[in-house]
Scaffold this motif. Sequence first.
Motif, mmCIF file in Angstrom:
data_model
loop_
_atom_site.group_PDB
_atom_site.id
_atom_site.type_symbol
_atom_site.label_atom_id
_atom_site.label_comp_id
_atom_site.label_asym_id
_atom_site.label_seq_id
_atom_site.Cartn_x
_atom_site.Cartn_y
_atom_site.Cartn_z
ATOM 1 N N UNK A 244 -8.761 -3.977 0.696
ATOM 2 C CA UNK A 244 -8.778 -2.515 0.634
ATOM 3 C C UNK A 244 -10.111 -1.973 1.147
ATOM 4 N N UNK A 245 -11.197 -2.562 0.693
ATOM 5 C CA UNK A 245 -12.518 -2.104 1.119
ATOM 6 C C UNK A 245 -12.732 -2.252 2.616
ATOM 7 N N UNK A 246 -12.285 -3.376 3.181
ATOM 8 C CA UNK A 246 -12.435 -3.594 4.623
ATOM 9 C C UNK A 246 -11.598 -2.581 5.396
ATOM 10 N N UNK A 253 -6.514 3.687 6.424
ATOM 11 C CA UNK A 253 -6.349 4.173 5.059
ATOM 12 C C UNK A 253 -4.967 3.863 4.501
ATOM 13 N N UNK A 254 -3.934 3.910 5.354
ATOM 14 C CA UNK A 254 -2.596 3.561 4.880
ATOM 15 C C UNK A 254 -2.551 2.101 4.422
ATOM 16 N N UNK A 255 -3.183 1.205 5.200
ATOM 17 C CA UNK A 255 -3.232 -0.204 4.793
ATOM 18 C C UNK A 255 -4.067 -0.374 3.529
ATOM 19 N N UNK A 256 -5.172 0.367 3.448
ATOM 20 C CA UNK A 256 -6.016 0.291 2.252
ATOM 21 C C UNK A 256 -5.232 0.731 1.020
ATOM 22 N N UNK A 257 -4.428 1.779 1.166
ATOM 23 C CA UNK A 257 -3.625 2.271 0.041
ATOM 24 C C UNK A 257 -2.611 1.217 -0.404
ATOM 25 N N UNK A 287 2.533 6.092 -3.491
ATOM 26 C CA UNK A 287 2.924 7.512 -3.410
ATOM 27 C C UNK A 287 1.866 8.397 -4.040
ATOM 28 N N UNK A 288 1.300 7.957 -5.159
ATOM 29 C CA UNK A 288 0.249 8.739 -5.828
ATOM 30 C C UNK A 288 -0.992 8.843 -4.941
ATOM 31 N N UNK A 289 -1.364 7.763 -4.288
ATOM 32 C CA UNK A 289 -2.543 7.792 -3.414
ATOM 33 C C UNK A 289 -2.344 8.722 -2.226
ATOM 34 N N UNK A 290 -1.087 8.928 -1.823
ATOM 35 C CA UNK A 290 -0.782 9.760 -0.664
ATOM 36 C C UNK A 290 -0.336 11.179 -1.035
ATOM 37 N N UNK A 314 -11.840 7.048 -3.449
ATOM 38 C CA UNK A 314 -12.257 7.028 -2.038
ATOM 39 C C UNK A 314 -11.061 7.284 -1.112
ATOM 40 N N UNK A 315 -9.956 6.585 -1.367
ATOM 41 C CA UNK A 315 -8.775 6.723 -0.516
ATOM 42 C C UNK A 315 -8.199 8.124 -0.616
ATOM 43 N N UNK A 316 -8.094 8.642 -1.836
ATOM 44 C CA UNK A 316 -7.490 9.973 -2.004
ATOM 45 C C UNK A 316 -8.326 11.047 -1.306
#
Length: 736
Positions: A244-246, A253-257, A287-290, A314-316
């Motif tokens: 996720x961090x990488x 960001x989609x892959x991180x999520x 879904x929550x992250x997006x 961070x992602x949100x």
Amino acid sequence: MLPKNFRNTYEESPDQLKDLQKKAPDEREFRQWKASRSTLIKQHELHLKFLSQGNLPVRNYTLPRPYPPSQYSIQDERCRTLQLDNLRVESRDPGSTIFLRTITAPYIYSATIVIAEDELGEVSRLTLCNLEDSVIDPITPEGSILAVKQPCWTRLVGGGYHVRVDHPSDLLLLKSDDAIVPDAWRIVQEIDSSKDDKDWKKEGDMFFLKKKFRKALECYNLGLNYLNTNPSSISLIDLYRKKCGVNIVLLRLDDAAKDLSKAIAVHAKSTPDLSHSPISDATIIDSWLHDNSTDDPLQISAKIPRPLRELAARIKFDLGVSQTTPTYNLPLISSYVGPLTLHVDAANYTCDTTVQSTSSHGRGLFAKRNFKAGELICAEKAFVMPGYFIQDRSSDCFLFNLGDETAAPRPGALLFRELVQKLRWNKSLRQEFFELDDGGYWEESGWKVEDEEEVPVDVFRIERIRRLNCFSVPTRSSDILHQPPNSNPEMRNGFWNHASYVNHSCLPNSVRTFIGDIHFLRATRDIAAGEEITHQYVSPAIDIADRQEQYMGTWNFECDCRLCKVDSSIDEGRRKERLRLFEELKASVLRLGERGTTITGIKKIARGMRELEALYLPAVGEKDVYEGLPRLALVHPSLFLVEAWRGVKNTEKMLEYAQKLLRNFGIITRVDAGKFKIDSNAGLVNVEAVRALRYLAEGFSVRGETALANQCLEVARLWYIVITGSEVGVEEFLKS
């Protein structure tokens, strides 16, 4: 040492490329051209040596004539496989593919260049553009197997041909054991069975520290594969967290999520109190992250460990979250921002504005409620705003669009490249971006995209949208107030999706400001619900013809605001006389500055201003068409005179010309019964208008009219926030 006659032909001149693409393809010339494997490799090795020795030119990123990305999958049975000998010159077949294997290390600078061979052993120079490539972590090391969609031969400036790829989606990096890889190149990858998940994690961490991010991802994935047969919740969470961090670093960001969703789901499943809760389902977490909301109905943040909670935040924020109130701690946000920290964790406030069609300028932004002067209309975190050291010459670059012969310096070039990267890797962010105005490009060159289809990442369309919608921004808008006159510092380019819908007006009702990557829009006058929000793209030129030429040349529109309509109705001879007198006054002011300001000189400028003012006044019996409107040619003379009279301690004249300065901005003021009142405001609230209020306050104080002075300062404080985005520094500015 390089040969004395060596010339870097990998960095091609945009001017020469422009001239080259105007020539018709010459098939006879192409048939006579043939470069051997040894020649291409030798030339490539010389360029790699040149690259290692430094002293490189400024990077020139180029876009040729536009062509759409291929919409065919390489696995589509309609997709034809070609060899190098089958390719045509300057003619792309969207339904074709070629498989190539790189036989050299990549040259990575303005583009990525390798020598590659096809299945039959024929070789070519392959130029890959618009990739997020780096020498430290190359995308196409030697031995890479690639599929290139819609390939063709493209001419080189120095003679010869190469295969050039502009759209990242037209390039696929294949694994050697993929089923579609040609049989001769297919190799089953052997994984080191002696390594466990901890070994792969350690190796991945080492690559991460060396900034070899793609290699790090490979190692973390191998660690996860090991855990498929040797499960460990702690190790799974850790590796998903690392991935996720990488991916956040790589803007994926989609892959991180997805990685973080799996980590949280594993955490929930291995925690007795959470094992049967909704957060054990990774799709719910994703879904929550997006969801672009600060809401957390499942209390996910409270139920997960701090490292996972911080990654979720961070992602949100990077995907964009919204709030329903215009409440921000502006001093705190401002304190975070500096040359090294441009990106602020703040939610968007856009709910009180909406996008609608306008009567004559396409879509625009409209108020959903009433706004008072000075009130925050919307706030938005940048979709993309590249961070770099402005003093760092090694990041200098240019973007040349050869299709429409436009060029962008470093701020625009870096913004374009980061937009390509972010849109390439994040399908969830594409629709909102590609709904923005592209000047009709996709309608002319693209194809209909159905609701369930992926939106194509067309680099030429991205550049059209960037040029029509991006903003040129300081680190903080307040910084501009403290810069030396005529310093002309470099501004960054940033992109804000919602703010891009705001149309221009020479008589705006809002001002945009920036604190780091946060865009603020504040009302310069009262705005009614349902009214269109406007701001100035650039300060309007004095003459109507000059400013309409600028608007049409840059954004392809003509302004039809009330000021432009009135200016257009004025006789051309009268307008030219205004410009002539303005230029004379400007020259007189410069001469006065060189000799030193005197009362005689000030009076001479005042007489010239009265002559210029007469050209705005109506004839006897006629209506004043400039009533309540700015008189642009009078702004700078009145600014000079208010400061000149202040300099010689003439309080009454300072007060007179401070009011005139406001009036020439279209801000009509008066003093009535001991009250300072603004009768009308055309919306031109800027730093000079704030200074005019400061001078009024100073003059009233000298006359002992403290109440009037305080009233002027109260308005000045509000307008200072409007023009800077924050109250930080207001008292110092009003005292200076």
